[in-house]
Design a protein around this motif. Structure first.
Motif, mmCIF file in Angstrom:
data_model
loop_
_atom_site.group_PDB
_atom_site.id
_atom_site.type_symbol
_atom_site.label_atom_id
_atom_site.label_comp_id
_atom_site.label_asym_id
_atom_site.label_seq_id
_atom_site.Cartn_x
_atom_site.Cartn_y
_atom_site.Cartn_z
ATOM 1 N N THR A 28 4.231 17.040 -14.871
ATOM 2 C CA THR A 28 3.529 15.840 -15.038
ATOM 3 C C THR A 28 2.752 15.736 -13.857
ATOM 4 O O THR A 28 1.386 15.306 -13.806
ATOM 5 C CB THR A 28 4.126 14.613 -15.629
ATOM 6 N N ALA A 29 3.161 15.818 -12.659
ATOM 7 C CA ALA A 29 2.264 15.693 -11.546
ATOM 8 C C ALA A 29 2.161 16.876 -10.663
ATOM 9 O O ALA A 29 2.571 16.606 -9.549
ATOM 10 C CB ALA A 29 2.783 14.523 -10.833
ATOM 11 N N SER A 68 4.244 11.864 -3.559
ATOM 12 C CA SER A 68 4.097 10.549 -4.204
ATOM 13 C C SER A 68 5.167 9.773 -3.884
ATOM 14 O O SER A 68 5.345 9.456 -2.536
ATOM 15 C CB SER A 68 3.716 10.609 -5.546
ATOM 16 N N ARG A 285 -0.129 4.047 -7.210
ATOM 17 C CA ARG A 285 0.766 3.074 -7.879
ATOM 18 C C ARG A 285 0.389 1.631 -7.257
ATOM 19 O O ARG A 285 0.259 1.635 -6.131
ATOM 20 C CB ARG A 285 2.444 3.291 -7.929
ATOM 21 N N THR A 355 5.114 10.128 -20.844
ATOM 22 C CA THR A 355 5.137 9.747 -19.475
ATOM 23 C C THR A 355 4.093 10.590 -18.805
ATOM 24 O O THR A 355 4.270 11.847 -19.078
ATOM 25 C CB THR A 355 6.590 9.795 -18.693
ATOM 26 N N VAL A 357 0.264 10.304 -16.310
ATOM 27 C CA VAL A 357 -1.047 9.673 -16.179
ATOM 28 C C VAL A 357 -1.988 10.729 -17.160
ATOM 29 O O VAL A 357 -2.911 10.108 -17.870
ATOM 30 C CB VAL A 357 -1.509 9.806 -14.973
ATOM 31 N N GLU A 374 1.465 2.682 -16.978
ATOM 32 C CA GLU A 374 2.856 2.831 -16.821
ATOM 33 C C GLU A 374 3.357 1.535 -16.376
ATOM 34 O O GLU A 374 2.986 1.022 -15.439
ATOM 35 C CB GLU A 374 2.930 4.094 -16.104
ATOM 36 N N ASN A 376 5.559 1.480 -14.437
ATOM 37 C CA ASN A 376 5.700 1.715 -12.857
ATOM 38 C C ASN A 376 4.469 1.545 -12.120
ATOM 39 O O ASN A 376 4.648 1.757 -10.690
ATOM 40 C CB ASN A 376 6.268 3.169 -12.553
HETATM 41 C C1 LIG Z 1 0.288 11.321 -11.876
HETATM 42 C C2 LIG Z 1 1.195 11.285 -12.347
HETATM 43 O O1 LIG Z 1 1.220 11.768 -13.798
HETATM 44 N N1 LIG Z 1 2.489 10.966 -11.974
HETATM 45 C C3 LIG Z 1 3.876 10.811 -12.617
HETATM 46 C C4 LIG Z 1 4.903 10.832 -11.535
HETATM 47 O O2 LIG Z 1 4.688 9.640 -10.722
HETATM 48 P P1 LIG Z 1 4.427 9.772 -8.942
HETATM 49 O O3 LIG Z 1 3.949 8.547 -8.754
HETATM 50 O O4 LIG Z 1 3.013 10.794 -8.921
HETATM 51 O O5 LIG Z 1 5.565 10.493 -8.472
HETATM 52 O O6 LIG Z 1 5.919 10.714 -12.353
HETATM 53 C C5 LIG Z 1 6.239 9.552 -12.780
HETATM 54 C C6 LIG Z 1 7.571 9.473 -13.390
HETATM 55 O O7 LIG Z 1 8.837 9.505 -12.438
HETATM 56 C C7 LIG Z 1 5.329 9.239 -14.097
HETATM 57 O O8 LIG Z 1 5.514 7.934 -14.694
HETATM 58 C C8 LIG Z 1 3.577 9.321 -13.114
HETATM 59 O O9 LIG Z 1 2.963 9.579 -14.575
#
Ligand SMILES: CC(=O)N[C@H]1[C@@H](OP(=O)(O)O)O[C@H](CO)[C@@H](O)[C@@H]1O
Length: 401
Positions: A28-29, A68, A285, A355, A357, A374, A376
């Motif tokens: 996802t990231a 992140s 975030r 889940t 972005v 989200e 978070n």
């Molecule tokens: C850009 C992206 O998609 N970031 C993901 C990722 O977060 P980060 O803050 O990038 O570590 O992991 C999260 C789940 O742990 C999810 O909620 C989020 O969408």
């Protein structure tokens, strides 16, 4: 480009050999792992960024080095597409393929991607690179630059940036400045002028006291927030804690800690009823919190931020008289009572996606105005077209008075 591909495979073997036999996936990231495992991954993502830019007929591509909210020992990489969005999903497969190829197969995998995607190899390429404050991010961003340059691309190193700044810069570059100036100063100017407009006049609206205390997660968000202060004309008092001068990145601080532990971060002295803000390690975030006189903790997480934005924008859209599709996007981690409230009390349509972005953003673009968050704290408001921004801004300005 044959020679450059041969050179890329040679440099991979000699300087950035693959050290990890376990397959990894572009998630996802992007890619995330222990930083010591990532040199070859960053080199190869530099190569892929060049192919992506050529595929996009020379549009600038972004490459951000960050893990992140993960611990400091981890690191990662994400590619940013021309309009500042996440790498298109169909290309995640190429990323995974390229990173998992053996050093001996790299040459043929690169040629395979060029063939499959029908890439015109003669196109000139620019890749903009930035990183977070992890010590490992410096060598890893150099590995990415090697990857870009060996395939004949121009690598522009922006050094330390929060993730949203690189997304912004990529979009500015590909819209020839129409979105803003593709610099850090351009970013501060754009954000600060929007804030100053919103605050209006001398900033003294009602009982509002424009002072916040910010937990920088000991990451890149802290120095970047410091940099925007001169642009705010004194309209927001900002006190930064966990600014990276002593504590460890994301350790007992940052948005994830505050959300999961439901308490203030270490390293921050919180006065009763003081507005507090917490970022994560790469500044994408945000959660808000405060404590009352008795020390009871209150969190305004992504669900609550989304609810506030949806309620406010609903009113603005109604007053504008425009027929706009307005909705909200959440994930399955959203608190069910927030979904209930938004659906049934605010009468705003809510869509739930997996889940990540990229999923939220994609879905939000199906609305004329979409709010996505989200729980978070990742999120924003997206507009499908700028055509109706002006009337919306007018109403919003009037409501602020
Ligand atoms: C850009 C992206 O998609 N970031 C993901 C990722 O977060 P980060 O803050 O990038 O570590 O992991 C999260 C789940 O742990 C999810 O909620 C989020 O969408």
């Amino acid at each position: 480009m044959d020679d450059e591909i041969d050179q890329a495979a040679k440099l991979a073997r000699e300087k950035h050999p693959k050290r990890n036999a376990t397959p990894i996936q572009y998630g996802t990231a992007g890619f995330r792992a222990k930083s010591s495992m990532l040199d070859y991954v960053l080199y190869r993502m530099g190569l892929l960024a060049v192919l992506r830019s050529k595929y996009k007929t020379g549009s600038t591509i972004g490459l951000i080095v960050t893990a992140s909210h993960n611990p400091e020992e981890d690191n990662g990489v994400k590619l940013i597409d021309p309009m500042g969005e996440m790498l298109e999903r169909s290309w995640e497969h190429y990323a995974t393929q390229l990173v998992n190829a053996s050093d001996d197969d790299l040459n043929s995998v690169l040629r395979g991607i060029i063939d499959q995607a029908s890439i015109k190899t003669e196109v000139a390429v620019k890749v903009v690179i930035a990183r977070d404050t992890r010590p490992s991010s410096v060598p890893l961003s150099l590995a990415a630059q090697d990857g870009v340059q060996v395939l004949g691309g121009q690598a522009i190193d922006y050094g330390l940036l929060i993730t949203p700044q690189l997304h912004y810069i990529v979009r500015c570059m590909n819209t020839r400045g129409a979105y803003g100036d593709p610099t850090e100063a351009g970013y501060y100017t754009k954000i600060a002028s929007a804030f100053l407009k919103l605050r209006g006049g001398d900033g003294s609206h009602g009982n509002y006291h424009p002072v916040v205390q910010v937990d920088g997660a000991n990451g890149v968000g802290a120095p970047k927030l410091q940099s925007i202060i001169p642009y705010l004309n004194g309209m927001l008092g900002i006190k930064i804690s966990n600014d990276g001068s002593s504590g460890k990145l994301n350790h007992n601080c940052g948005a994830d800690f505050v959300k999961v532990q439901q308490k203030a971060p270490e390293g921050m002295r919180v006065e009763p009823n003081q507005r507090c803000v917490s970022f994560d390690g790469d500044g994408d975030r945000i959660v808000f919190f405060y404590q009352d006189q008795s020390g009871k903790f209150f969190l305004v997480d992504g669900d609550k931020i989304a609810t506030l934005l949806a309620g406010y924008l609903k009113e603005v859209v109604a007053q504008s008289g425009l027929e706009l599709k307005f909705g909200l996007v959440q994930t399955a981690y959203a608190n069910g009572s927030s979904t209930d409230y938004i659906n049934n009390k605010l009468n705003v349509h809510v869509v739930c996606v997996p889940t990540g972005v990229k999923y939220l953003h994609h879905e939000a673009m199906n609305f004329d105005i979409g709010v996505y968050f989200e729980a978070n704290g990742h999120g924003t408001v997206s507009y499908f077209s700028s055509a109706y921004i002006h009337p919306i801004m007018e109403i919003s300005n009037a409501l602020c008075q």
